[in-house]
Structures are given as C-alpha cells and as structure tokens.
Design a protein around this motif. Sequence first.
Motif, PDB file in Angstrom:
ATOM      1  N   LYS A 151       1.006  -1.270  -0.029  1.00  8.84           N
ATOM      2  CA  LYS A 151      -0.069   0.043  -0.134  1.00  8.84           C
ATOM      3  C   LYS A 151       0.706   1.214   0.041  1.00  8.84           C
ATOM      4  CE  LYS A 151      -3.583   0.510   2.860  1.00  8.84           C
ATOM      5  NZ  LYS A 151      -4.277   1.003   4.068  1.00  8.84           N
ATOM      6  N   GLU A 152       1.801   1.191   0.843  1.00  7.88           N
ATOM      7  CA  GLU A 152       2.647   2.401   1.079  1.00  7.88           C
ATOM      8  C   GLU A 152       3.646   2.652  -0.553  1.00  7.88           C
ATOM      9  OE1 GLU A 152       3.922   2.778   5.800  1.00  7.88           O
ATOM     10  OE2 GLU A 152       5.117   1.299   4.285  1.00  7.88           O
ATOM     11  N   ALA A 153       3.861   1.454  -1.055  1.00  7.97           N
ATOM     12  CA  ALA A 153       4.644   1.344  -2.346  1.00  7.97           C
ATOM     13  C   ALA A 153       3.876   2.368  -3.375  1.00  7.97           C
ATOM     14  CB  ALA A 153       5.130   0.290  -2.816  1.00  7.97           C
ATOM     15  N   TYR A 164       3.363  11.631   5.359  1.00 10.93           N
ATOM     16  CA  TYR A 164       3.163  11.438   3.993  1.00 10.93           C
ATOM     17  C   TYR A 164       2.137  10.038   3.875  1.00 10.93           C
ATOM     18  CZ  TYR A 164       3.530  10.536  -1.031  1.00 10.93           C
ATOM     19  OH  TYR A 164       3.586  10.237  -2.062  1.00 10.93           O
ATOM     20  N   PHE A 165       2.481   8.844   4.593  1.00  8.00           N
ATOM     21  CA  PHE A 165       1.864   7.976   4.181  1.00  8.00           C
ATOM     22  C   PHE A 165       0.544   7.839   4.806  1.00  8.00           C
ATOM     23  CE2 PHE A 165       6.202   6.731   3.853  1.00  8.00           C
ATOM     24  CZ  PHE A 165       6.475   6.118   2.584  1.00  8.00           C
ATOM     25  N   GLN A 166       0.460   8.718   5.784  1.00 10.18           N
ATOM     26  CA  GLN A 166      -0.954   8.720   6.217  1.00 10.18           C
ATOM     27  C   GLN A 166      -1.804  10.013   5.849  1.00 10.18           C
ATOM     28  OE1 GLN A 166       1.717   8.683   8.772  1.00 10.18           O
ATOM     29  NE2 GLN A 166       1.309   6.358   8.641  1.00 10.18           N
ATOM     30  N   ASP A 167      -1.259  10.938   5.406  1.00  9.43           N
ATOM     31  CA  ASP A 167      -2.011  12.328   4.892  1.00  9.43           C
ATOM     32  C   ASP A 167      -2.037  12.452   3.380  1.00  9.43           C
ATOM     33  OD1 ASP A 167      -2.226  12.608   7.712  1.00  9.43           O
ATOM     34  OD2 ASP A 167      -0.589  14.159   7.866  1.00  9.43           O
ATOM     35  N   ASN A 168      -1.304  11.691   2.747  1.00  5.87           N
ATOM     36  CA  ASN A 168      -1.215  11.983   1.185  1.00  5.87           C
ATOM     37  C   ASN A 168      -1.934  11.040   0.367  1.00  5.87           C
ATOM     38  OD1 ASN A 168      -0.073  13.781  -0.760  1.00  5.87           O
ATOM     39  ND2 ASN A 168       1.348  12.392  -1.248  1.00  5.87           N
ATOM     40  N   MET A 169      -2.564  10.003   0.900  1.00  7.04           N
ATOM     41  CA  MET A 169      -3.252   9.107  -0.048  1.00  7.04           C
ATOM     42  C   MET A 169      -4.606   8.847   0.531  1.00  7.04           C
ATOM     43  SD  MET A 169      -1.805   5.432   0.862  1.00  7.04           S
ATOM     44  CE  MET A 169      -1.355   4.733   2.508  1.00  7.04           C
ATOM     45  N   LYS A 170      -5.594   8.416  -0.530  1.00  4.41           N
ATOM     46  CA  LYS A 170      -7.041   8.134  -0.338  1.00  4.41           C
ATOM     47  C   LYS A 170      -7.044   6.771  -1.038  1.00  4.41           C
ATOM     48  CE  LYS A 170     -11.660   9.406  -1.165  1.00  4.41           C
ATOM     49  NZ  LYS A 170     -12.652  10.202  -1.536  1.00  4.41           N
ATOM     50  N   VAL A 171      -7.422   5.721  -0.361  1.00  7.91           N
ATOM     51  CA  VAL A 171      -7.600   4.395  -0.784  1.00  7.91           C
ATOM     52  C   VAL A 171      -9.114   4.193  -1.553  1.00  7.91           C
ATOM     53  CG1 VAL A 171      -7.488   1.834  -0.522  1.00  7.91           C
ATOM     54  CG2 VAL A 171      -5.924   3.577   0.846  1.00  7.91           C
ATOM     55  N   ILE A 172      -9.051   3.863  -2.775  1.00 12.82           N
ATOM     56  CA  ILE A 172     -10.421   3.716  -3.307  1.00 12.82           C
ATOM     57  C   ILE A 172     -10.458   2.170  -3.971  1.00 12.82           C
ATOM     58  CG2 ILE A 172     -10.797   6.167  -4.072  1.00 12.82           C
ATOM     59  CD1 ILE A 172      -9.991   5.436  -6.859  1.00 12.82           C
ATOM     60  N   LEU A 182      -9.631  13.360 -11.625  1.00 11.65           N
ATOM     61  CA  LEU A 182      -8.350  13.703 -11.719  1.00 11.65           C
ATOM     62  C   LEU A 182      -8.083  14.761 -13.089  1.00 11.65           C
ATOM     63  CD1 LEU A 182      -5.739  13.264 -10.287  1.00 11.65           C
ATOM     64  CD2 LEU A 182      -5.450  11.290 -11.578  1.00 11.65           C
ATOM     65  N   ILE A 183      -8.690  14.377 -13.993  1.00 15.47           N
ATOM     66  CA  ILE A 183      -8.636  15.278 -15.176  1.00 15.47           C
ATOM     67  C   ILE A 183      -9.033  16.844 -15.254  1.00 15.47           C
ATOM     68  CG2 ILE A 183      -9.393  15.489 -17.891  1.00 15.47           C
ATOM     69  CD1 ILE A 183      -7.471  13.173 -17.441  1.00 15.47           C
ATOM     70  N   ASN A 184     -10.035  16.674 -14.297  1.00 14.89           N
ATOM     71  CA  ASN A 184     -10.799  18.075 -13.939  1.00 14.89           C
ATOM     72  C   ASN A 184     -10.170  18.802 -12.642  1.00 14.89           C
ATOM     73  OD1 ASN A 184     -12.449  17.939 -16.257  1.00 14.89           O
ATOM     74  ND2 ASN A 184     -13.887  16.448 -15.125  1.00 14.89           N
ATOM     75  N   LYS A 185      -8.873  18.104 -12.520  1.00 17.21           N
ATOM     76  CA  LYS A 185      -8.224  19.093 -11.358  1.00 17.21           C
ATOM     77  C   LYS A 185      -9.037  18.939  -9.910  1.00 17.21           C
ATOM     78  CE  LYS A 185      -5.031  21.458 -14.318  1.00 17.21           C
ATOM     79  NZ  LYS A 185      -4.447  22.642 -14.439  1.00 17.21           N
ATOM     80  N   LYS A 186      -9.680  17.843  -9.554  1.00 13.30           N
ATOM     81  CA  LYS A 186     -10.321  18.030  -8.419  1.00 13.30           C
ATOM     82  C   LYS A 186      -9.780  16.827  -7.450  1.00 13.30           C
ATOM     83  CE  LYS A 186     -14.926  18.685 -10.710  1.00 13.30           C
ATOM     84  NZ  LYS A 186     -16.314  18.255 -10.974  1.00 13.30           N
ATOM     85  N   VAL A 187      -8.477  16.493  -7.577  1.00 13.13           N
ATOM     86  CA  VAL A 187      -8.106  15.459  -6.711  1.00 13.13           C
ATOM     87  C   VAL A 187      -6.676  16.064  -6.130  1.00 13.13           C
ATOM     88  CG1 VAL A 187      -6.957  13.315  -6.689  1.00 13.13           C
ATOM     89  CG2 VAL A 187      -9.013  13.418  -7.996  1.00 13.13           C
ATOM     90  N   THR A 188      -6.615  15.889  -4.940  1.00 10.83           N
ATOM     91  CA  THR A 188      -5.257  16.323  -4.312  1.00 10.83           C
ATOM     92  C   THR A 188      -4.627  15.030  -3.742  1.00 10.83           C
ATOM     93  OG1 THR A 188      -6.160  18.769  -3.742  1.00 10.83           O
ATOM     94  CG2 THR A 188      -4.083  17.797  -2.627  1.00 10.83           C
ATOM     95  N   GLY A 189      -3.230  15.037  -3.768  1.00  9.13           N
ATOM     96  CA  GLY A 189      -2.514  13.911  -3.333  1.00  9.13           C
ATOM     97  C   GLY A 189      -2.811  12.591  -4.356  1.00  9.13           C
ATOM     98  N   ARG A 190      -2.484  11.519  -3.594  1.00  4.32           N
ATOM     99  CA  ARG A 190      -2.209  10.228  -4.110  1.00  4.32           C
ATOM    100  C   ARG A 190      -3.661   9.379  -4.310  1.00  4.32           C
ATOM    101  NH1 ARG A 190       0.354   8.408  -7.917  1.00  4.32           N
ATOM    102  NH2 ARG A 190       1.028   6.713  -7.081  1.00  4.32           N
ATOM    103  N   LEU A 191      -4.164   8.697  -5.182  1.00  3.33           N
ATOM    104  CA  LEU A 191      -5.230   7.916  -4.865  1.00  3.33           C
ATOM    105  C   LEU A 191      -4.769   6.654  -5.186  1.00  3.33           C
ATOM    106  CD1 LEU A 191      -7.718   9.793  -7.449  1.00  3.33           C
ATOM    107  CD2 LEU A 191      -8.066   9.176  -5.133  1.00  3.33           C
ATOM    108  N   VAL A 192      -4.789   5.715  -4.131  1.00  2.85           N
ATOM    109  CA  VAL A 192      -4.362   4.407  -4.176  1.00  2.85           C
ATOM    110  C   VAL A 192      -5.560   3.357  -4.440  1.00  2.85           C
ATOM    111  CG1 VAL A 192      -3.326   2.616  -2.591  1.00  2.85           C
ATOM    112  CG2 VAL A 192      -2.414   4.977  -2.624  1.00  2.85           C
TER     113      VAL A 192
END
Length: 327
Positions: A121-123, A294-302, A314-324
């Motif tokens: 997950k962190e990777a 970073y590993f707690q605050d920078n990702m959203k798991v979907i 994502l294309i419409n710039k509505k996403v911040t950080g990483r989508l895992v």
Amino acid sequence: MISAIVLKKINDLFEAEYKTNVNVDFLNVEDTLIEVEYSSLNYKDALAITAPNKIVKTFPFIPGIDLAGKVIESNNKNFSKGDRVVSTGYGLGEKYFGGFSSRAYVNSAYICKLPTNLSTKEAMSIGTAGLTALLCIQSLLKENIKPNDGPIAITGASGGVGSSSISILSNLGYDVVAITSRKEPNQNYLKQLGASKVYSLNEISNNQKPLNKQLWSAVIDCVGGEILSNLLTEIKYAGCAIICGLAQSYKLNTTVMPFILRGIKLIGIDSVYQNLQSKQNCWDNAKKLFKENYFQDNMKVIPLSEVLSYSEDLINKKVTGRLVISL
C-alpha cells in the motif's frame, strides 16, 4: 475469474468498463504472474480511461502504470512465490496490460522487490509519481545542493510528483516553496507536507528579463512552459532546474544567459525507462526519505470499481494527493 478495468474500441468509439468476470486467459502472458494488492491512479491512467486513443494503441486493453503485490509464480529464479514486488514504467499500462487488474503478468525485467519496511500500500502511495520525485532529489543531491544554499521551488506542487518532492525535501531539511495553480484549497495541505510558503502561479514574477534576482538554489519543475521560463531567470549561481513534467506546456522559451552567466544546469528526469537498478535503489531508500505523515495524509484508498469516476475528477483537477487503488 479476475476483476479489471477493460478498455474497448468498438468501431470508432472507446469504452472503459469495470468488470468482475474477466477470464485469466484474457491476460497477455509474461514470465511472472502477480497477485495485485494495490495500484494507483495517475494522470496518465486517467487519460487512458477518459481518452484512450491518446495513450493506448491496441484494444481491448487493461490500463494502470503502477502495481504492487505478491508473486504467484515466476520463471525467473530471482523471484519466488510470495515475494512482495512493485512494477512501474517500461510500457506497463501503455504497451502492456497494466495494474488495474487483480492479477497481472509482468516481465521480470521490469520488477523490483520491495524492502521489508515498505508495504505494498505504501509503495503505491509513492507510485510512479513518488518514484519520479525520488529520482529528482537523487539528481539534486548529485549536484551538491545543500539546505543552507537557499530555498527550492517546486512547481505543480499539488500533484503527485510535486507533493512527494515537498515531503522528501522538507524531511531532508530543505526550505521548500510550493507553487501551484490551486493555492486556496491546497495551502494547508502543502504546508502540512512541509512547504514553508505556498504561491499561486500569478504570484510568481513574469518579468521577461533574461536574468532576475537570484532566489532559488534549485527548481523541481513538473509543468514546463512559462513558469519554468520565469524560474530559470531566478536560479542562484551554480544551481539547477530539474524538469520532469509538462502539465502546462512542452514548450520552453528561454535564453542562454542563466546558463553561461550563472552556470546553472537543466536536468531532465525520466522515470519510465530508468534502469531497473536505479529504481531498486529508490525503493530500498524510500521509507526513510519520506516524512512519516506522507503515508497517512497524502493518500486516499479507493476500490477498483470507483476508478472510472475518479479518473474524471483527476482530469478536471479535483484531486489532491495520491489515489491508491485496493484490489
């Protein structure tokens, strides 16, 4: 049966579909079969889903330029069943079936082993974006840029490469200035990652002089175009600009002045076809370079089932950080 995102072309129409009943025989066979635990949603993936003909040339196709999971079987003696591995680049998700599938065949020449201190997950919270950032910082350190040399400007700071670079550099003691087109919604987030200041694009000088006041010891640029042109005129003597993206433009309008009068360097970074050992070195050192938050605050798991809708965001710039993506 496996679950996957499948891209199809019917006549001249393109379609992306989440499927839970894909036969494993549908996959293109390579020498290593991986049980994919996590992938991630990058801009290139979102583009492949929303405008497939811009990225993908053969159909049907499974996108996903990142994946991490466990080896099921491999013809390569360097890999054993149960090994935790990661793969990014080398055409994965562009030329070859990618990570948006619960199982994936991957050429073992494109696979790195994960260190024991980094989960799958962190990777994927790092992914191609974080790997690119690691390569950027690797180049910066080779140029002997030190924290007391002055602030480092990062453009495209709200994106994956930019946010990763902020986390790494601030963790290493650098003064990081974030530059973003989305200052208001992301200012607190970027400061939490470690940026000392956050500027919007229109707050950065648009002075057309070939040389301006020396402000930055280095620049990590993810966007190209006019903002990079401006920042080159502000880099301190013997500094460098490390470039890895073209979100604003692939064009660069500059002069030779910063290079011949201040001795600055322009360094390009490619993470896709970077040699495997260089990538392995990045993965081996990743956990200690990123700030722990970073590993707690920078990702959203979907879940994989929500990839299609998040691709539009994502294309419409509505996403911040990483989508895992959990598979």
